[in-house]
Design a protein around this motif. Structure first.
Motif, PDB file in Angstrom:
ATOM      1  N   ASP A  63       0.532  -1.156   0.545  1.00 50.77           N
ATOM      2  CA  ASP A  63       0.189   0.234   0.046  1.00 50.77           C
ATOM      3  C   ASP A  63       0.566   1.280  -0.133  1.00 50.77           C
ATOM      4  O   ASP A  63       0.179   2.358  -0.481  1.00 50.77           O
ATOM      5  CB  ASP A  63      -1.129   0.176   1.086  1.00 50.77           C
ATOM      6  N   SER A  76      -5.490   8.638   1.737  1.00 53.96           N
ATOM      7  CA  SER A  76      -6.387   7.964   2.501  1.00 53.96           C
ATOM      8  C   SER A  76      -5.959   6.497   2.752  1.00 53.96           C
ATOM      9  O   SER A  76      -6.296   5.221   3.372  1.00 53.96           O
ATOM     10  CB  SER A  76      -6.982   7.992   1.036  1.00 53.96           C
ATOM     11  N   PHE A  77      -4.808   6.258   2.364  1.00 54.07           N
ATOM     12  CA  PHE A  77      -4.149   4.797   2.865  1.00 54.07           C
ATOM     13  C   PHE A  77      -3.450   4.612   3.825  1.00 54.07           C
ATOM     14  O   PHE A  77      -2.960   4.107   4.647  1.00 54.07           O
ATOM     15  CB  PHE A  77      -2.854   3.713   1.558  1.00 54.07           C
ATOM     16  N   PRO A  79      -4.695   5.861   7.290  1.00 55.04           N
ATOM     17  CA  PRO A  79      -4.996   4.854   8.176  1.00 55.04           C
ATOM     18  C   PRO A  79      -4.931   3.484   8.880  1.00 55.04           C
ATOM     19  O   PRO A  79      -4.739   2.692   9.225  1.00 55.04           O
ATOM     20  CB  PRO A  79      -6.410   5.144   8.139  1.00 55.04           C
ATOM     21  N   THR A  80      -5.541   3.224   7.520  1.00 52.03           N
ATOM     22  CA  THR A  80      -5.218   1.540   6.697  1.00 52.03           C
ATOM     23  C   THR A  80      -3.293   1.048   7.627  1.00 52.03           C
ATOM     24  O   THR A  80      -3.314  -0.085   8.102  1.00 52.03           O
ATOM     25  CB  THR A  80      -4.695   0.803   5.630  1.00 52.03           C
TER      26      THR A  80
END
Lengths: 213, 195
Positions: A63, A76-77, A79-80
């Motif tokens: 990611d 957007s990635f 937090p993941t």
């Protein structure tokens, strides 16, 4: 037996991410149930936790690479990646705690059981732990030999002596014992002996003798 | 496993690891792609903004700190007002074991999610009130096993430690000639073998 079934149950129901960090928890939980002893080394679960850490890190790398290519998606990635990283850190902590606390217990055992562990305890150790124990044992013995003129056994003389000779009862069929003065006595279960204190202190610690006052 | 208990949990502390596994409700403030699996009630791939979930404390602590918090945590049920009122009324009458096994440890984490600061007060008050009873129990060891079942982990350890200390003290007062005994682990190992 309940213990083993529980672990199997956990191993069976673990899906990639639903139980984020559950396996590590199961490992530590298993340890906390056994007070004063070492549970069997859970190779399967240790492997499973390591695999989970690796998987989490791989996914994170993937990611992270994806987001550097197109910088709009980067935020957007984030937090993941953070969540996965936290889970990996947690799993690592569980693994470390598992091994560290086992070693601590093993170290206490060297002082309480002496340099030879009972067979059923030894069966619960991993190869690395057996090796660690023999190394620790050797180091301790070397140190104890180096103290004073002719060495000193630090595992005995925990209480101040009142007399040179003490009375003891033998609790197991031990066999022959050679005393420091060279004489050999036969130790049978429930026999009573009147022996020099320094000959029997170690055997009292190991539960062979009972001190009679 | 005989582990020394420290006031501040260290990295390897088993109790701390077990306590941080307890769950607390929290709400997601951002979209989290690919982690829909965290929410067992949907099959979607992503975790949407505004989702409410119960997550373990260790994860919540990581996510709610920093410049961009991912979730906003709420207090676990047992530290909310209604439970605090019960504890304020009479802490000694409460079965703390049923509240939570790690009532104090968990509370010391949960109080970070509490904006009013009431949890902090409640924890202190509860401990102070119950401690007197605890010491009383340990000293007058007409041991009633049901009493121990109402203690949380921290209290139980305090109880057993002070109970042992009292027993040691008594034996020292009664007999001066020290008997040599088998090592603790050896004794326990033997007991286990017999059964």
């Amino acid at each position: 037996m309940v213990n083993i079934n529980y672990i199997k149950f956990c191993n069976f129901f673990i899906f990639p991410l639903i139980c984020l960090g559950k396996k590590g928890y199961a490992l530590v939980k298993e340890l906390s149930r056994c007070e004063d002893s070492i549970p069997p080394y859970n190779t399967d679960l240790v492997k499973a936790v390591s695999a989970e850490i690796k998987q989490l890190i791989d996914q994170n790398t993937e990611d992270a690479n994806a987001s550097t290519e197109e910088s709009i998606g980067a935020a957007s990635f984030l937090p993941t990646v953070r969540i996965r990283h936290a889970a990996a850190k947690r799993n690592m902590r569980c693994l470390m705690a598992y091994h560290y606390n086992r070693i601590r217990c093993l170290r206490t055992m060297r002082w309480e059981f002496g340099s030879v562990l009972p067979g059923d305890i030894k069966a619960n150790l991993s190869l690395a732990e057996v090796e660690w124990f023999s190394k620790y044992s050797r180091m301790l013995a070397t140190y104890m030999r180096s103290v004073g003129d002719e060495g000193i056994n630090l595992a005995v003389d925990l209480k101040p002596p009142k007399a040179l000779y003490i009375e003891v009862r033998c609790l197991v069929d031990y066999g022959k014992l050679e005393l420091n003065d060279g004489s050999v006595i036969l130790l049978k279960k429930d026999s009573r002996h009147y022996l020099p204190r320094n000959d029997c202190e170690e055997l009292i610690r190991q539960g062979v003798f009972q001190h009679i006052v | 496993m005989p582990l020394p208990s420290a006031y501040c949990p260290n990295y390897y502390a088993i109790d701390d690891i077990l306590a941080t596994q307890e769950r607390t409700p929290c709400k997601f403030l951002v979209n989290v792609p690919k982690l829909g699996v965290l929410n067992p009630s949907t099959t979607e791939k992503d975790l949407a903004i505004g989702t409410s979930l119960e997550l373990p404390i260790w994860l919540v602590l990581e996510m709610s700190t920093g410049r961009q918090p991912i979730v906003s945590p709420e207090l676990p049920k047992i530290y909310r007002d209604s439970y605090c009122e019960i504890l304020q009324a009479d802490a000694c009458a409460v079965d703390l074991h049923k509240f939570n096994l790690y009532f104090y440890e968990l509370g010391s984490y949960a109080k970070r999610f509490d904006r009013k600061g009431a949890v902090h007060e409640t924890l202190l008050h509860t401990f102070r009130i119950r401690f007197r009873q605890l010491m009383d129990l340990a000293d007058n060891s007409i041991s009633d096993p049901s009493v121990q079942q109402r203690l949380d982990v921290l209290e139980r350890r305090l109880f057993s430690d002070s109970y042992k200390a009292r027993a040691k003290m008594n034996s020292w007062l009664v007999e001066t000639g020290a008997t040599m005994e088998a090592a603790n682990m050896v004794v326990n190992h033997k007991k286990r073998k017999k059964t």
